[in-house]
Structure formats: structure tokens, C-alpha cells
Design an enzyme around this catalytic site. Sequence first.
Site, PDB file in Angstrom:
ATOM      1  CB  CYS A  28      -0.912   0.034   1.228  1.00  0.00           C
ATOM      2  SG  CYS A  28      -2.021  -1.375   1.326  1.00  0.00           S
ATOM      3  NE  ARG A  39      -2.764  -4.506  -2.803  1.00  0.00           N
ATOM      4  CZ  ARG A  39      -2.243  -3.808  -1.795  1.00  0.00           C
ATOM      5  NH1 ARG A  39      -2.369  -2.505  -1.765  1.00  0.00           N
ATOM      6  NH2 ARG A  39      -1.581  -4.406  -0.818  1.00  0.00           N
TER       7      ARG A  39
HETATM    8  C1  BEZ Z   1       0.620  -4.626   1.882  1.00  0.00           C
HETATM    9  O1  BEZ Z   1       1.828  -4.815   1.907  1.00  0.00           O
HETATM   10  O2  BEZ Z   1       0.141  -3.538   1.542  1.00  0.00           O
HETATM   11  C2  BEZ Z   1      -0.284  -5.752   2.250  1.00  0.00           C
HETATM   12  C3  BEZ Z   1       0.097  -7.035   1.934  1.00  0.00           C
HETATM   13  C4  BEZ Z   1      -0.737  -8.083   2.293  1.00  0.00           C
HETATM   14  C5  BEZ Z   1      -1.930  -7.831   2.956  1.00  0.00           C
HETATM   15  C6  BEZ Z   1      -2.307  -6.534   3.230  1.00  0.00           C
HETATM   16  C7  BEZ Z   1      -1.487  -5.481   2.870  1.00  0.00           C
END
Ligand code: BEZ
Length: 239
Positions: free
Chosen positions: A56, A139
Site C-alpha cells: 500500500c 485493492r
Molecule cells: C501490503 O503490503 O500492503 C499488504 C500485503 C498483504 C496484505 C495486506 C497489505
Amino acid sequence: METIQEQEQITPMPRIGDEAPKFKAVTTQGDINFPDDYAGEWVILFSHPADFTPVCTSEFITFAHLEEKFSKANCKLVGLSIDGLYSHIAWLRTIKDKIEFNGMKNVSVQFPLIEDISMEVAKKYGMIQPNESKTQAVRAVFFIDPKGTIRAIIYYPLSLGRNFDEIYRALIAMQTADKFNVATPADWNPGDDVIVSPAGSCGAAEARMTSTEGLDCKDWFFCTKTLDKDTVLDKILKK
Ligand code: BEZ
């Protein structure tokens, strides 16, 4: 409390062609009334799973870096996650002060980030997909046009960072389709040939094949024409 399945029955997931569901929300840039505050502009409403997570963070840095480019195409950005306002503020401050990604650093996120602890907005937009996560938004990317209609939707799982070139390409392609009454073929980018809408009658099909109007027809149903990059960008991008 109702289950997610019950909630989904009450609020079906929005689809392409639907009016964007309305909501009021608190954001890092003040209160918003969506999509009314964006009438006359395109808006990309996107969700991410959580603040202070690496994928993110890479996405936010990239989107913030591209914000002006989207703005020139008359498109505003609005983010959302199931986090509170103070978490959002702290995360954006950390991004600016500490995080460098792909050569981008000191990045200030100027677009609103919605607090949605109640999941009210996320549920309205089908951003909670329980078999992926019951507590984090996937997402999602909603492209909403100046009349408030949903024009395209992308969903990615939690582990997969989005491709922002594709998000920008899709926006410009939809604006080109609207402005020039054409469609855009696979992997289209401004400057590439565009698709002319299919002939709607046998006579029109015949005319297409014998036309000298600058069409390139591989067959009666598959005609393209040139549309140069400057013509497209002149019409779409703000000066
Ligand atoms: C992230 O790195 O943004 C992420 C990865 C896995 C689950 C939720 C967020």
C-alpha cells in the site's frame, strides 16, 4: 449484527454503468460528499487494505507522484481503507518523512484518504471480499465519469500492487472513446489507431468495405482509423 452475506443482499456490488453510490465521509482533506463534490470531473475512487503496510505504501507514493498527471486529465483521486483518520494522518506523514520508493521520496499525498472504520463505504462499493479478507478492503479501483456513472472497475488481491500506467491508460482511453466516438483496441495508447463502431446494417457493411474515407477495414466489422496523439491529448489534457 447482519452477516456480510446479508449485507451484500441489501447492498449489491456496484457495476459498470451504475450511478456511483453516494456517501458522506471524513477524509484527510476534510469532509466530502461523494460523488457530488466531483460533478464535472472524472474521479478514481480506490481502496487499499491497510495503512502502514508495504505494498500500500508503494502504491500511495506512486499515486501521489502521478496526482498532477491525473489532474491534467480532469481526474481527481480519492483513497479509502478500513482505518481511522489519525492512522491515515500518521501514515501519510511517515511516507513523506521516511519512505523512498523507485526513486520517489519526500512525497506529499494531497488527495483525500477516507476513514472508513465502520466499513460503510467499503461495503457499498464491494471492496470487502470476505474470502480474501473480512477486515481489509481489496485493492479496488472505480473510474467514475463527470456525470457520476461508474465506467470501469478493477479489483486486485491484497498481495498484488496495481499498475498505475494501466490505470492512467484506461482513463485516457475512456475519455478518447467519449470525445471521438470510437473504441480502443488491445494495448491502445494515444497515437495508435482506433476502432470505428461496427456497421449496423448490410448496406453500411458494404459501404465500409468500399469506403475511401480513411478507414482501414480488415473486414466489414473490423475497421480502424488513425487518430494522432496530439489531437487526442489536445482535446483531453488541460493546458
Ligand atoms: C501490503 O503490503 O500492503 C499488504 C500485503 C498483504 C496484505 C495486506 C497489505
